[in-house]
Design a protein around this motif. Sequence first.
Motif, PDB file in Angstrom:
ATOM      1  N   ASN A   1       0.851  -1.200   0.000  1.00 18.89           N
ATOM      2  CA  ASN A   1       0.000   0.000   0.000  1.00 18.89           C
ATOM      3  C   ASN A   1       0.882   1.245   0.000  1.00 18.89           C
ATOM      4  O   ASN A   1       1.058   1.887   1.032  1.00 18.89           O
TER       5      ASN A   1
ATOM      6  N   LYS B   1       0.538   4.265  -0.844  1.00 24.64           N
ATOM      7  CA  LYS B   1      -0.030   5.545  -0.418  1.00 24.64           C
ATOM      8  C   LYS B   1      -0.072   5.663   1.096  1.00 24.64           C
ATOM      9  O   LYS B   1      -0.318   6.735   1.635  1.00 24.64           O
ATOM     10  N   GLY B   2       0.137   4.561   1.790  1.00 26.20           N
ATOM     11  CA  GLY B   2       0.168   4.578   3.247  1.00 26.20           C
ATOM     12  C   GLY B   2      -1.036   3.910   3.871  1.00 26.20           C
ATOM     13  O   GLY B   2      -2.053   3.676   3.218  1.00 26.20           O
TER      14      GLY B   2
ATOM     15  N   THR C   1       3.860   5.704   6.015  1.00 22.75           N
ATOM     16  CA  THR C   1       4.422   5.199   4.766  1.00 22.75           C
ATOM     17  C   THR C   1       5.795   4.618   5.075  1.00 22.75           C
ATOM     18  O   THR C   1       6.291   4.724   6.196  1.00 22.75           O
TER      19      THR C   1
END
Length: 93
Positions: free
Chosen positions: A20, A22-23, A78
Motif C-alpha cells: 500500500n 499511499k500509506g 508510509t
Amino acid sequence: MRRSSKFIFADEVARMLIENPKGLSSYEIYNNLVDRNFKWLPSRNTIGSKLNAIIGFEAVGITTGYSLRTTRDVTVWTLDLDKFNAWRYKNAR
C-alpha cells in the motif's frame, strides 16, 4: 538464527506498506495484523509509538479513525524502503 519480535513486527508492517504505497493508518495496520493472525501484537493504543521507533516508517498525515464508540485522529504511515533496509539490516547483525 532467531529473529526478535521487534524485527518480525517491522518486517510484517513493511510488507503491508509496500503493498500500500499511499500509506496506511495506525488502525488499518493494527487490523491487518489481527487479520493475519500475527503472534506478537502491541495494543491498539501503542502501535503508533512502536512504528515511530522504527527508522523508515514515516508519519505523513492524519486521518479520522473509527472504533466502536468513538472517532479520533490517527496517523497515516508510509515506508522509506532505503532507510528501513539500512536500519533493519544494520541492527540484525
